[in-house]
Motif scaffolding. Sequence first.
Motif, short mmCIF file in Angstrom:
data_model
loop_
_atom_site.label_atom_id
_atom_site.label_comp_id
_atom_site.label_asym_id
_atom_site.label_seq_id
_atom_site.Cartn_x
_atom_site.Cartn_y
_atom_site.Cartn_z
N GLU A 73 -3.28 -1.94 -7.69
CA GLU A 73 -4.57 -2.06 -7.00
C GLU A 73 -5.12 -3.49 -7.11
N THR A 106 -8.43 1.73 1.16
CA THR A 106 -7.37 2.70 0.87
C THR A 106 -6.91 2.61 -0.58
N ILE A 107 -6.75 1.38 -1.08
CA ILE A 107 -6.24 1.25 -2.45
C ILE A 107 -7.25 1.75 -3.49
N ILE A 167 -2.98 -5.96 -4.95
CA ILE A 167 -3.17 -5.85 -3.50
C ILE A 167 -4.56 -6.35 -3.11
N ASP A 168 -5.55 -6.03 -3.95
CA ASP A 168 -6.91 -6.49 -3.73
C ASP A 168 -6.95 -8.02 -3.64
N VAL A 228 0.85 -1.20 0.00
CA VAL A 228 0.00 0.00 0.00
C VAL A 228 0.89 1.25 0.00
N GLU A 239 -6.11 4.45 -6.12
CA GLU A 239 -6.29 4.23 -7.57
C GLU A 239 -6.99 5.44 -8.17
N MET A 260 2.37 1.69 -3.38
CA MET A 260 1.36 2.22 -4.29
C MET A 260 1.16 3.72 -4.02
#
Lengths: 238, 238
Positions: B60, B90-91, B63-64, B20, B95, B23
Amino acid sequence: MPEHISKQFDLELETIRTRVLQMGGLVEQQIRAAMDALQSGDVDRLDKVVADDTKVNALEVQIDEDCQHIIARRQPAASDLRMVITVIKTITDLERIGDEAQKIARVGRTMYQTGRYPAPRFREAAKMAEVALGMLHRALDAFARLDATAAIELAEQDLLLDQDYASELRAQVTFMMEDPRTISMSIDTMFICKAIERIGDHAKNISEYVVYLVKGKDIRHTSLEDKKRESLGDAATQ
Amino acid sequence: MPEHISKQFDLELETIRTRVLQMGGLVEQQIRAAMDALQSGDVDRLDKVVADDTKVNALEVQIDEDCQHIIARRQPAASDLRMVITVIKTITDLERIGDEAQKIARVGRTMYQTGRYPAPRFREAAKMAEVALGMLHRALDAFARLDATAAIELAEQDLLLDQDYASELRAQVTFMMEDPRTISMSIDTMFICKAIERIGDHAKNISEYVVYLVKGKDIRHTSLEDKKRESLGDAATQ
Protein backbone atom coordinates in the motif's frame (compact mmCIF):
# COMPACT_ATOMS: atom_id res chain seq x y z
CA MET A 1 2.02 26.40 3.35
CA PRO A 2 3.75 28.50 0.65
CA GLU A 3 2.01 31.48 -0.89
CA HIS A 4 1.00 31.17 -4.52
CA ILE A 5 1.10 33.59 -7.35
CA SER A 6 -2.53 32.80 -7.89
CA LYS A 7 -4.61 34.12 -5.00
CA GLN A 8 -7.43 32.07 -6.41
CA PHE A 9 -5.46 28.86 -5.88
CA ASP A 10 -4.75 29.81 -2.25
CA LEU A 11 -8.44 30.41 -1.79
CA GLU A 12 -9.31 27.02 -3.27
CA LEU A 13 -6.89 25.20 -0.98
CA GLU A 14 -8.19 27.15 2.00
CA THR A 15 -11.76 26.29 1.04
CA ILE A 16 -11.19 22.54 0.98
CA ARG A 17 -9.36 22.72 4.32
CA THR A 18 -12.28 24.59 5.82
CA ARG A 19 -14.74 22.08 4.37
CA VAL A 20 -12.79 19.19 5.92
CA LEU A 21 -13.06 20.89 9.30
CA GLN A 22 -16.79 21.45 8.74
CA MET A 23 -17.20 17.79 7.85
CA GLY A 24 -15.20 16.88 10.97
CA GLY A 25 -17.47 19.10 13.08
CA LEU A 26 -20.57 17.45 11.64
CA VAL A 27 -19.17 14.01 12.35
CA GLU A 28 -18.36 14.99 15.95
CA GLN A 29 -21.94 16.22 16.31
CA GLN A 30 -23.25 12.92 14.96
CA ILE A 31 -21.25 10.89 17.51
CA ARG A 32 -22.29 13.18 20.34
CA ALA A 33 -25.95 13.09 19.32
CA ALA A 34 -25.86 9.29 19.01
CA MET A 35 -24.30 8.86 22.45
CA ASP A 36 -26.61 11.39 24.17
CA ALA A 37 -29.70 9.84 22.62
CA LEU A 38 -28.40 6.36 23.50
CA GLN A 39 -28.15 7.32 27.14
CA SER A 40 -31.44 9.19 27.35
CA GLY A 41 -33.35 6.69 25.20
CA ASP A 42 -34.43 9.39 22.76
CA VAL A 43 -35.47 7.27 19.76
CA ASP A 44 -36.46 10.29 17.63
CA ARG A 45 -32.99 11.67 18.00
CA LEU A 46 -31.46 8.29 17.14
CA ASP A 47 -33.61 8.35 13.97
CA LYS A 48 -32.25 11.77 13.17
CA VAL A 49 -28.63 10.58 13.50
CA VAL A 50 -29.37 7.69 11.13
CA ALA A 51 -30.99 10.07 8.61
CA ASP A 52 -28.31 12.77 8.90
CA ASP A 53 -25.56 10.41 7.74
CA THR A 54 -26.54 11.43 4.19
CA LYS A 55 -25.24 14.94 5.01
CA VAL A 56 -21.85 13.47 5.93
CA ASN A 57 -21.81 11.43 2.71
CA ALA A 58 -22.74 14.46 0.60
CA LEU A 59 -19.88 16.45 2.08
CA GLU A 60 -17.44 13.64 1.28
CA VAL A 61 -18.51 13.50 -2.36
CA GLN A 62 -18.36 17.27 -2.69
CA ILE A 63 -14.91 17.68 -1.13
CA ASP A 64 -13.64 14.75 -3.21
CA GLU A 65 -14.78 16.53 -6.38
CA ASP A 66 -13.21 19.79 -5.26
CA CYS A 67 -9.89 17.99 -4.73
CA GLN A 68 -9.99 16.45 -8.17
CA HIS A 69 -10.74 19.79 -9.78
CA ILE A 70 -7.78 21.30 -7.98
CA ILE A 71 -5.44 18.52 -9.12
CA ALA A 72 -6.67 18.77 -12.71
CA ARG A 73 -6.64 22.56 -13.02
CA ARG A 74 -3.85 23.62 -10.68
CA GLN A 75 -1.46 20.70 -11.04
CA PRO A 76 -0.23 21.16 -7.48
CA ALA A 77 3.26 20.01 -6.50
CA ALA A 78 5.11 19.30 -3.26
CA SER A 79 3.28 20.43 -0.12
CA ASP A 80 0.18 21.56 -2.06
CA LEU A 81 -0.17 18.13 -3.59
CA ARG A 82 0.36 16.52 -0.20
CA MET A 83 -2.41 18.74 1.18
CA VAL A 84 -4.86 17.62 -1.50
CA ILE A 85 -3.95 13.93 -1.06
CA THR A 86 -4.25 14.33 2.72
CA VAL A 87 -7.72 15.79 2.30
CA ILE A 88 -8.80 12.93 0.01
CA LYS A 89 -7.66 10.39 2.61
CA THR A 90 -8.98 12.29 5.61
CA ILE A 91 -12.52 12.59 4.28
CA THR A 92 -12.64 8.82 3.70
CA ASP A 93 -11.94 8.28 7.39
CA LEU A 94 -14.41 11.00 8.40
CA GLU A 95 -17.09 9.38 6.25
CA ARG A 96 -16.43 6.05 7.94
CA ILE A 97 -16.61 7.67 11.37
CA GLY A 98 -20.02 8.96 10.24
CA ASP A 99 -20.97 5.37 9.39
CA GLU A 100 -19.95 4.24 12.89
CA ALA A 101 -22.09 6.99 14.48
CA GLN A 102 -24.99 5.82 12.33
CA LYS A 103 -24.34 2.23 13.42
CA ILE A 104 -24.42 3.25 17.09
CA ALA A 105 -27.75 4.99 16.50
CA ARG A 106 -29.23 2.03 14.60
CA VAL A 107 -28.25 -0.50 17.26
CA GLY A 108 -29.47 1.81 20.03
CA ARG A 109 -32.81 2.28 18.29
CA THR A 110 -33.34 -1.48 18.08
CA MET A 111 -32.42 -1.86 21.74
CA TYR A 112 -35.00 0.69 22.90
CA GLN A 113 -37.64 -0.59 20.51
CA THR A 114 -37.28 -4.12 21.92
CA GLY A 115 -36.93 -2.86 25.50
CA ARG A 116 -33.51 -4.50 25.87
CA TYR A 117 -31.09 -1.88 27.08
CA PRO A 118 -28.75 -1.96 30.08
CA ALA A 119 -29.96 -0.44 33.35
CA PRO A 120 -26.83 1.69 33.94
CA ARG A 121 -27.38 3.09 30.48
CA PHE A 122 -24.26 2.47 28.44
CA ARG A 123 -21.92 3.84 31.10
CA GLU A 124 -18.77 2.17 29.76
CA ALA A 125 -19.66 2.95 26.13
CA ALA A 126 -20.13 6.60 27.12
CA LYS A 127 -16.68 6.69 28.73
CA MET A 128 -15.12 5.13 25.64
CA ALA A 129 -16.98 7.61 23.42
CA GLU A 130 -15.50 10.54 25.36
CA VAL A 131 -12.01 9.19 24.68
CA ALA A 132 -12.79 8.63 20.98
CA LEU A 133 -14.33 12.11 20.65
CA GLY A 134 -11.26 13.61 22.31
CA MET A 135 -9.06 11.74 19.82
CA LEU A 136 -11.11 12.94 16.85
CA HIS A 137 -11.02 16.51 18.10
CA ARG A 138 -7.25 16.32 18.57
CA ALA A 139 -6.83 14.86 15.05
CA LEU A 140 -8.90 17.63 13.45
CA ASP A 141 -7.02 20.22 15.45
CA ALA A 142 -3.73 18.72 14.23
CA PHE A 143 -5.02 18.93 10.66
CA ALA A 144 -6.04 22.58 11.16
CA ARG A 145 -2.73 23.56 12.76
CA LEU A 146 -0.47 21.22 10.75
CA ASP A 147 0.70 19.67 14.00
CA ALA A 148 2.64 16.45 13.38
CA THR A 149 3.12 15.68 17.07
CA ALA A 150 -0.52 14.67 17.61
CA ALA A 151 0.14 11.31 15.95
CA ILE A 152 2.15 10.09 18.94
CA GLU A 153 -0.51 11.03 21.47
CA LEU A 154 -3.21 9.48 19.33
CA ALA A 155 -1.29 6.23 18.84
CA GLU A 156 -0.94 5.99 22.63
CA GLN A 157 -4.58 6.86 23.29
CA ASP A 158 -5.65 4.35 20.68
CA LEU A 159 -3.85 1.58 22.57
CA LEU A 160 -5.70 2.57 25.76
CA LEU A 161 -9.03 2.68 23.94
CA ASP A 162 -8.35 -0.80 22.54
CA GLN A 163 -7.72 -2.00 26.10
CA ASP A 164 -10.96 -0.40 27.33
CA TYR A 165 -12.77 -2.15 24.52
CA ALA A 166 -11.19 -5.52 25.35
CA SER A 167 -12.13 -5.21 29.02
CA GLU A 168 -15.68 -4.18 28.12
CA LEU A 169 -15.94 -7.30 25.95
CA ARG A 170 -14.81 -9.46 28.88
CA ALA A 171 -17.34 -7.75 31.16
CA GLN A 172 -20.17 -8.39 28.70
CA VAL A 173 -19.19 -12.06 28.40
CA THR A 174 -19.37 -12.33 32.20
CA PHE A 175 -22.85 -10.72 32.24
CA MET A 176 -24.05 -13.13 29.57
CA MET A 177 -22.73 -16.14 31.46
CA GLU A 178 -24.34 -14.98 34.69
CA ASP A 179 -27.69 -14.31 33.05
CA PRO A 180 -28.29 -15.68 29.54
CA ARG A 181 -31.41 -13.49 29.23
CA THR A 182 -29.04 -10.56 28.78
CA ILE A 183 -27.31 -12.08 25.74
CA SER A 184 -28.98 -9.96 23.03
CA MET A 185 -28.52 -6.83 25.04
CA SER A 186 -24.86 -7.58 25.70
CA ILE A 187 -24.14 -8.30 22.06
CA ASP A 188 -25.74 -5.03 21.00
CA THR A 189 -23.67 -3.22 23.63
CA MET A 190 -20.53 -4.92 22.31
CA PHE A 191 -21.27 -3.72 18.78
CA ILE A 192 -21.74 -0.17 20.05
CA CYS A 193 -18.37 -0.36 21.80
CA LYS A 194 -16.80 -1.85 18.66
CA ALA A 195 -18.09 1.15 16.64
CA ILE A 196 -16.55 3.53 19.19
CA GLU A 197 -13.25 1.66 19.11
CA ARG A 198 -13.20 2.06 15.30
CA ILE A 199 -13.75 5.81 15.64
CA GLY A 200 -10.48 5.89 17.58
CA ASP A 201 -8.73 3.98 14.75
CA HIS A 202 -9.96 6.48 12.16
CA ALA A 203 -8.88 9.46 14.31
CA LYS A 204 -5.42 7.88 14.58
CA ASN A 205 -5.34 7.45 10.78
CA ILE A 206 -6.11 11.16 10.30
CA SER A 207 -3.30 12.20 12.62
CA GLU A 208 -0.90 10.00 10.61
CA TYR A 209 -1.91 11.72 7.36
CA VAL A 210 -1.00 15.03 9.03
CA VAL A 211 2.54 13.73 9.66
CA TYR A 212 2.77 12.86 5.97
CA LEU A 213 1.45 16.33 5.10
CA VAL A 214 3.92 18.16 7.31
CA LYS A 215 6.98 15.89 7.07
CA GLY A 216 6.42 14.15 3.76
CA LYS A 217 6.86 10.78 5.51
CA ASP A 218 4.37 7.96 5.57
CA ILE A 219 4.25 6.62 9.14
CA ARG A 220 1.28 4.32 8.78
CA HIS A 221 2.05 0.71 9.64
CA THR A 222 5.08 1.65 11.73
CA SER A 223 5.83 1.06 15.40
CA LEU A 224 5.17 3.69 18.05
CA GLU A 225 8.96 4.24 18.27
CA ASP A 226 9.19 4.93 14.55
CA LYS A 227 6.19 7.24 14.72
CA LYS A 228 7.94 9.21 17.47
CA ARG A 229 11.10 9.53 15.42
CA GLU A 230 9.28 10.69 12.28
CA SER A 231 6.80 13.08 13.84
CA LEU A 232 9.11 14.69 16.36
CA GLY A 233 12.07 14.95 14.00
CA ASP A 234 15.40 13.16 14.19
CA ALA A 235 16.57 15.14 17.23
CA ALA A 236 14.32 13.07 19.47
CA THR A 237 16.16 9.84 18.81
CA GLN A 238 19.72 10.86 18.04
CA MET B 1 -7.23 4.57 -21.70
CA PRO B 2 -5.78 7.07 -24.18
CA GLU B 3 -2.26 6.65 -25.52
CA HIS B 4 0.32 9.19 -24.43
CA ILE B 5 3.11 10.91 -26.25
CA SER B 6 5.34 9.69 -23.48
CA LYS B 7 5.70 5.93 -23.59
CA GLN B 8 7.28 6.20 -20.17
CA PHE B 9 4.08 7.67 -18.73
CA ASP B 10 2.04 4.80 -20.22
CA LEU B 11 4.45 2.39 -18.61
CA GLU B 12 4.14 4.09 -15.21
CA LEU B 13 0.35 3.97 -15.31
CA GLU B 14 0.45 0.33 -16.39
CA THR B 15 2.87 -0.46 -13.56
CA ILE B 16 0.63 0.93 -10.83
CA ARG B 17 -2.36 -0.93 -12.28
CA THR B 18 -0.37 -4.16 -12.24
CA ARG B 19 0.76 -3.52 -8.68
CA VAL B 20 -2.84 -2.99 -7.55
CA LEU B 21 -3.74 -6.36 -9.05
CA GLN B 22 -0.73 -7.94 -7.32
CA MET B 23 -1.82 -6.42 -4.04
CA GLY B 24 -5.35 -7.68 -4.67
CA GLY B 25 -3.98 -11.16 -5.35
CA LEU B 26 -1.99 -11.11 -2.12
CA VAL B 27 -5.04 -10.02 -0.16
CA GLU B 28 -7.13 -12.82 -1.72
CA GLN B 29 -4.40 -15.28 -0.68
CA GLN B 30 -4.45 -13.92 2.86
CA ILE B 31 -8.21 -14.41 3.18
CA ARG B 32 -8.02 -17.90 1.69
CA ALA B 33 -5.11 -18.89 3.95
CA ALA B 34 -6.92 -17.52 7.02
CA MET B 35 -10.11 -19.42 6.21
CA ASP B 36 -8.32 -22.69 5.34
CA ALA B 37 -6.23 -22.57 8.50
CA LEU B 38 -9.32 -21.66 10.52
CA GLN B 39 -11.10 -24.76 9.32
CA SER B 40 -8.13 -27.12 9.67
CA GLY B 41 -6.94 -25.64 12.96
CA ASP B 42 -3.47 -24.93 11.57
CA VAL B 43 -2.17 -22.42 14.13
CA ASP B 44 1.22 -22.01 12.39
CA ARG B 45 -0.53 -20.96 9.23
CA LEU B 46 -2.73 -18.54 11.19
CA ASP B 47 0.49 -17.07 12.62
CA LYS B 48 1.81 -16.66 9.10
CA VAL B 49 -1.32 -14.77 7.98
CA VAL B 50 -0.95 -12.41 10.93
CA ALA B 51 2.74 -11.83 10.11
CA ASP B 52 2.22 -11.46 6.35
CA ASP B 53 -0.08 -8.47 6.79
CA THR B 54 3.09 -6.35 6.78
CA LYS B 55 3.56 -7.34 3.11
CA VAL B 56 0.10 -5.96 2.30
CA ASN B 57 0.88 -2.76 4.19
CA ALA B 58 4.22 -2.34 2.42
CA LEU B 59 2.53 -2.66 -0.97
CA GLU B 60 0.00 0.00 0.00
CA VAL B 61 2.70 2.47 1.01
CA GLN B 62 4.71 1.76 -2.14
CA ILE B 63 1.79 2.13 -4.57
CA ASP B 64 0.67 5.27 -2.73
CA GLU B 65 4.11 6.79 -3.29
CA ASP B 66 4.10 5.77 -6.95
CA CYS B 67 0.75 7.52 -7.41
CA GLN B 68 2.01 10.69 -5.83
CA HIS B 69 5.10 10.71 -8.01
CA ILE B 70 2.93 10.32 -11.08
CA ILE B 71 0.66 13.20 -10.06
CA ALA B 72 3.63 15.43 -9.27
CA ARG B 73 5.71 14.64 -12.35
CA ARG B 74 3.11 13.85 -15.02
CA GLN B 75 0.31 16.17 -13.96
CA PRO B 76 -2.29 13.77 -15.32
CA ALA B 77 -5.66 15.05 -16.45
CA ALA B 78 -9.08 13.54 -17.19
CA SER B 79 -9.12 9.73 -17.30
CA ASP B 80 -5.44 9.42 -16.29
CA LEU B 81 -6.07 11.46 -13.18
CA ARG B 82 -9.18 9.40 -12.44
CA MET B 83 -7.06 6.25 -12.77
CA VAL B 84 -4.53 7.52 -10.24
CA ILE B 85 -7.23 8.65 -7.79
CA THR B 86 -9.00 5.30 -8.24
CA VAL B 87 -5.77 3.48 -7.41
CA ILE B 88 -5.22 5.60 -4.27
CA LYS B 89 -8.72 4.77 -3.05
CA THR B 90 -8.63 1.10 -4.08
CA ILE B 91 -5.44 0.34 -2.19
CA THR B 92 -6.93 1.80 1.01
CA ASP B 93 -9.76 -0.70 0.74
CA LEU B 94 -7.37 -3.54 -0.13
CA GLU B 95 -5.22 -2.70 2.89
CA ARG B 96 -8.30 -2.82 5.11
CA ILE B 97 -9.33 -6.15 3.62
CA GLY B 98 -5.84 -7.32 4.60
CA ASP B 99 -6.54 -6.12 8.15
CA GLU B 100 -9.77 -8.14 8.20
CA ALA B 101 -7.91 -11.28 7.07
CA GLN B 102 -5.41 -10.67 9.85
CA LYS B 103 -8.27 -10.22 12.32
CA ILE B 104 -9.80 -13.54 11.26
CA ALA B 105 -6.43 -15.24 11.79
CA ARG B 106 -5.90 -13.61 15.20
CA VAL B 107 -9.32 -14.56 16.51
CA GLY B 108 -8.96 -18.09 15.11
CA ARG B 109 -5.57 -18.49 16.77
CA THR B 110 -7.02 -17.53 20.17
CA MET B 111 -9.89 -19.96 19.68
CA TYR B 112 -7.59 -22.91 18.97
CA GLN B 113 -5.17 -21.93 21.73
CA THR B 114 -7.99 -21.92 24.28
CA GLY B 115 -9.62 -25.02 22.80
CA ARG B 116 -12.87 -23.13 22.15
CA TYR B 117 -13.81 -23.64 18.53
CA PRO B 118 -17.08 -24.87 17.03
CA ALA B 119 -17.41 -28.57 16.24
CA PRO B 120 -18.69 -28.08 12.65
CA ARG B 121 -15.63 -25.94 12.08
CA PHE B 122 -16.79 -22.50 10.95
CA ARG B 123 -19.13 -23.86 8.30
CA GLU B 124 -21.24 -20.70 7.97
CA ALA B 125 -18.21 -18.43 8.11
CA ALA B 126 -16.62 -20.47 5.33
CA LYS B 127 -19.72 -20.07 3.15
CA MET B 128 -19.76 -16.32 3.77
CA ALA B 129 -16.03 -16.14 2.97
CA GLU B 130 -16.60 -17.81 -0.40
CA VAL B 131 -19.15 -15.11 -1.26
CA ALA B 132 -16.82 -12.34 -0.07
CA LEU B 133 -13.86 -13.81 -2.01
CA GLY B 134 -16.02 -14.03 -5.13
CA MET B 135 -16.97 -10.36 -4.66
CA LEU B 136 -13.35 -9.32 -4.25
CA HIS B 137 -12.31 -11.28 -7.31
CA ARG B 138 -15.10 -9.71 -9.34
CA ALA B 139 -14.12 -6.22 -8.14
CA LEU B 140 -10.46 -6.73 -9.09
CA ASP B 141 -11.50 -8.12 -12.43
CA ALA B 142 -13.69 -5.05 -12.99
CA PHE B 143 -10.71 -2.85 -12.16
CA ALA B 144 -8.48 -4.79 -14.59
CA ARG B 145 -11.03 -4.70 -17.42
CA LEU B 146 -12.53 -1.26 -16.65
CA ASP B 147 -15.93 -2.89 -16.29
CA ALA B 148 -18.45 -0.51 -14.72
CA THR B 149 -21.25 -3.06 -14.65
CA ALA B 150 -19.74 -5.07 -11.79
CA ALA B 151 -20.91 -2.44 -9.29
CA ILE B 152 -24.54 -3.53 -9.69
CA GLU B 153 -23.79 -7.19 -9.11
CA LEU B 154 -21.61 -6.39 -6.14
CA ALA B 155 -24.21 -4.11 -4.56
CA GLU B 156 -26.73 -6.94 -4.86
CA GLN B 157 -24.32 -9.57 -3.52
CA ASP B 158 -23.41 -7.29 -0.65
CA LEU B 159 -27.05 -7.14 0.42
CA LEU B 160 -27.18 -10.96 0.43
CA LEU B 161 -23.93 -11.18 2.39
CA ASP B 162 -25.34 -8.73 4.96
CA GLN B 163 -28.38 -10.98 5.29
CA ASP B 164 -26.19 -14.06 5.77
CA TYR B 165 -24.29 -12.21 8.44
CA ALA B 166 -27.49 -11.15 10.22
CA SER B 167 -28.84 -14.70 10.24
CA GLU B 168 -25.51 -16.07 11.49
CA LEU B 169 -25.68 -13.54 14.35
CA ARG B 170 -29.17 -14.77 15.24
CA ALA B 171 -27.99 -18.38 15.12
CA GLN B 172 -25.09 -17.64 17.46
CA VAL B 173 -27.40 -15.86 19.91
CA THR B 174 -29.58 -18.98 19.94
CA PHE B 175 -26.56 -21.23 20.62
CA MET B 176 -25.48 -18.99 23.48
CA MET B 177 -28.93 -19.03 25.04
CA GLU B 178 -29.15 -22.80 24.78
CA ASP B 179 -25.71 -23.34 26.27
CA PRO B 180 -24.02 -20.41 27.99
CA ARG B 181 -20.72 -22.34 28.02
CA THR B 182 -20.48 -21.58 24.29
CA ILE B 183 -20.64 -17.80 24.79
CA SER B 184 -16.94 -17.01 24.24
CA MET B 185 -16.80 -19.30 21.23
CA SER B 186 -19.92 -17.78 19.71
CA ILE B 187 -18.68 -14.24 20.18
CA ASP B 188 -15.38 -15.09 18.50
CA THR B 189 -17.30 -16.69 15.63
CA MET B 190 -19.43 -13.55 15.33
CA PHE B 191 -16.32 -11.40 15.04
CA ILE B 192 -14.96 -13.65 12.32
CA CYS B 193 -18.22 -13.31 10.39
CA LYS B 194 -18.19 -9.56 10.95
CA ALA B 195 -14.70 -9.39 9.38
CA ILE B 196 -15.94 -11.35 6.37
CA GLU B 197 -18.96 -9.09 6.01
CA ARG B 198 -16.62 -6.08 5.96
CA ILE B 199 -14.56 -7.67 3.19
CA GLY B 200 -17.73 -7.61 1.10
CA ASP B 201 -18.21 -3.90 1.86
CA HIS B 202 -14.68 -3.12 0.72
CA ALA B 203 -15.10 -5.15 -2.49
CA LYS B 204 -18.26 -3.16 -3.20
CA ASN B 205 -16.37 0.10 -2.62
CA ILE B 206 -13.71 -0.94 -5.14
CA SER B 207 -16.34 -1.71 -7.79
CA GLU B 208 -17.83 1.75 -7.21
CA TYR B 209 -14.47 3.42 -7.79
CA VAL B 210 -14.34 1.60 -11.14
CA VAL B 211 -17.64 3.24 -12.15
CA TYR B 212 -16.12 6.60 -11.28
CA LEU B 213 -13.02 5.69 -13.31
CA VAL B 214 -14.96 4.62 -16.38
CA LYS B 215 -17.92 7.00 -16.27
CA GLY B 216 -16.54 9.90 -14.25
CA LYS B 217 -19.55 9.64 -11.90
CA ASP B 218 -19.39 9.12 -8.16
CA ILE B 219 -22.04 6.52 -7.28
CA ARG B 220 -21.09 5.95 -3.66
CA HIS B 221 -23.91 6.63 -1.23
CA THR B 222 -26.56 6.20 -3.90
CA SER B 223 -29.46 3.75 -4.16
CA LEU B 224 -29.21 0.53 -6.12
CA GLU B 225 -31.49 2.11 -8.76
CA ASP B 226 -29.16 5.07 -9.16
CA LYS B 227 -26.15 2.77 -9.35
CA LYS B 228 -27.85 0.87 -12.17
CA ARG B 229 -28.55 4.06 -14.07
CA GLU B 230 -24.99 5.37 -13.74
CA SER B 231 -23.07 2.18 -14.39
CA LEU B 232 -25.17 0.86 -17.25
CA GLY B 233 -25.54 4.23 -18.93
CA ASP B 234 -28.64 6.32 -19.44
CA ALA B 235 -30.13 3.92 -21.95
CA ALA B 236 -31.10 1.55 -19.17
CA THR B 237 -33.54 3.95 -17.59
CA GLN B 238 -34.75 6.18 -20.40
